[in-house]
Write an enzyme that holds these catalytic residues in place. Structure first.
Site, PDB file in Angstrom:
ATOM      1  N   ALA A   1       0.824  -1.217   0.000  1.00 43.29           N
ATOM      2  CA  ALA A   1       0.000   0.000   0.000  1.00 43.29           C
ATOM      3  C   ALA A   1       0.859   1.268   0.000  1.00 43.29           C
ATOM      4  O   ALA A   1       1.937   1.258   0.587  1.00 43.29           O
ATOM      5  CB  ALA A   1      -0.899  -0.017   1.230  1.00 43.29           C
TER       6      ALA A   1
ATOM      7  N   GLY B   1       1.507   2.045  -5.475  1.00 38.66           N
ATOM      8  CA  GLY B   1       2.238   2.594  -6.629  1.00 38.66           C
ATOM      9  C   GLY B   1       2.928   1.493  -7.421  1.00 38.66           C
ATOM     10  O   GLY B   1       2.788   1.399  -8.650  1.00 38.66           O
TER      11      GLY B   1
ATOM     12  N   CYS C   1      13.325   3.563   0.310  1.00 39.03           N
ATOM     13  CA  CYS C   1      13.658   4.937  -0.083  1.00 39.03           C
ATOM     14  C   CYS C   1      14.542   5.560   1.002  1.00 39.03           C
ATOM     15  O   CYS C   1      14.246   6.621   1.521  1.00 39.03           O
ATOM     16  CB  CYS C   1      12.407   5.757  -0.364  1.00 39.03           C
ATOM     17  SG  CYS C   1      11.221   5.767   0.982  1.00 39.03           S
TER      18      CYS C   1
END
Ligand SMILES: C[S@@+](CC[C@H](N)C(=O)[O-])C[C@H]1O[C@@H](n2cnc3c(N)ncnc32)[C@H](O)[C@@H]1O
Length: 432
Positions: free
Chosen positions: A244, A247, A364
């Site tokens: 979730a 993307g 990230c």
């Protein structure tokens, strides 16, 4: 007072909500977001300026938050100085007290009179110069001796808008030609990002042509580079373990519609609802499961997966430019906590991979504890059963730094992308 909320440790979404942001008309919402983000982005710099402007500076107070909004307007927007000062004084009268309103007036006017001396003084300390917390500056410097300053500078820049076209519906060239008026949209198509478009300056998603019809999604270039590394073929069973808001789930489905099955798992029901909405908008379908990736017994049907994507929760130190609240909400101690969770996710999901199958670990983050060091630890613990696939996908090559140890790292700001780390692992023998 959303800035104050974040400075007191509230999440950005909650701070906006508490400040009644969603009740503003749309135009005001956009302006308010701009000011909130700007104040948070430059707060460490502003705190340093306040140290030189006030006898008893308290940057994390309500007054400090309001001054940060004022300084942001004076330093980095085209709002006329008198209008910026007046609006901050009016806000202080309404939200604080007449005495504090007078102080706001005095401090902002003094800044205007002495700005060049004050800016030089703020440059003298790293937190002021780079506008990041001290522990982050030290961590980036230790991890990236040749790049830390550019990482910090990228963290302060306002990012462009990156889009991914739904390749089953339209090509990016056709989207640009038919949907984006070149007078209004400055758009570029990097050659080595097959479905990506960069819009700079960015615009609100609500104004994007074809968005609600599912032609495009918002996804940074750094994030778009992960999914192709998995090399998905038709008929494969694929697990997107931290899926979730979807993307990468959508990107998986768009790029390989012939998969046998795509399980999109997440432990957060609210975020899974958003994943469902995103897939609906794009006309895509996955097997959506609410569950804990650390407890596969609760949701796994026992059929091994050919590919697994772990887009793990992380410090998000690669996406600070998009989420300046991270500078205020993260603590140094969080990094070890994330690394423990990431390591447990890898260990829990590895047995679900078929022999010869591949797992992509993606975060990230730019910190080695969550990236190369973590992969190193995993490979040591699984010696003889796991190997790293070192070949960089053609498109990643132009974006990422191949690391001498493990994985490849896209550093924030490089080619205007967010920071992202990917490592591709292959199961060479069954887990006993
Ligand atoms: C970085 S986000 C994923 C972003 C997503 N892959 C995308 O491209 O939109 C990490 C996700 O991991 C989920 N998560 C964290 N711990 C988890 C767990 N133990 N099991 C399943 N999901 C988890 C979080 O709820 C969050 O949605």
């Amino acid at each position: 007072m959303a800035v104050y909320g974040v400075l007191r440790g509230r999440s950005y979404a909650r701070a906006l909500n508490d400040a009644g942001h969603c009740r503003f008309p749309q135009e005001r919402q956009a302006l308010a977001s701009e000011l909130i983000q700007g104040a948070l982005r430059w707060q460490h710099r502003h705190a340093e300026l306040m140290r030189h402007l006030m006898e008893r500076p308290r940057p994390a107070s309500r007054l400090g938050a309001l001054l940060s909004v004022g300084l942001f307007q004076l330093r980095r927007t085209r709002v006329p100085a008198h209008a910026a000062v007046n609006s901050c004084v009016a806000a202080a009268k309404e939200l604080l007290s007449p005495a504090q309103a007078r102080l706001v007036n005095a401090v902002l006017r003094r800044y205007l009179r002495e700005s060049s001396r004050l800016e030089s003084a703020a440059d003298r300390r790293p937190q002021g110069r780079f506008s990041h917390p001290g522990w982050m500056i030290r961590s980036f410097r230790a991890a990236w001796p040749g790049h830390w300053e550019s990482i910090l500078r990228a963290g302060n820049r306002k990012p462009p808008l990156w889009l991914r076209v739904h390749q089953g519906r339209i090509s990016r060239e056709a989207y640009r030609a038919s949907m984006l008026n070149p007078q209004a949209w400055n758009c570029s198509l990097p050659q080595d990002l097959p479905n990506g478009l960069q819009i700079d300056p960015p615009k609100p998603v609500s104004r994007l042509p074809g968005f609600s019809a599912g032609m495009v999604s918002v996804q940074d270039a750094g994030a778009q580079l992960a999914v192709p590394l998995l090399g998905i073929q038709p008929r494969m069973r694929v697990l997107d373990a931290c899926a979730a808001p979807g993307g990468k789930t959508a990107q998986l489905l768009e790029t390989c519609p012939g998969m046998k099955q795509l399980v999109a798992l997440d432990c957060d029901a609210g975020r899974l609802d958003r994943l469902g909405e995103n897939l609906d908008r794009l006309g895509l379908k996955a097997n959506i499961r609410l569950g804990d990736a650390l407890q596969p017994r609760d949701w796994w049907d026992g059929q091994p997966f050919d590919r697994i994507l772990i887009d793990a929760p992380c410090s998000a130190t690669g996406v600070i430019r998009r989420h300046p609240d991270i500078k205020h909400l993260r603590r140094a101690a969080d990094i070890a906590r994330f690394a423990r969770l990431q390591s447990r996710l890898l260990q829990s999901l590895w047995p679900l991979l078929t022999t010869g199958g591949r797992l992509l670990y993606s975060v990230c983050s730019v910190l080695p504890e969550e990236t190369a060091q973590l992969i190193d630890g995993f490979l040591r613990e699984n010696r003889g059963q796991a190997r790293e696939v070192r070949r960089l996908d053609g498109s990643s090559r132009g974006w990422a730094l191949p690391l001498s140890d493990h994985g490849c790292q896209i550093l924030p700001g490089r080619r205007c992308a967010d920071g992202h780390f990917n490592a591709l692992l292959e199961k060479t023998a069954g887990t006993s």
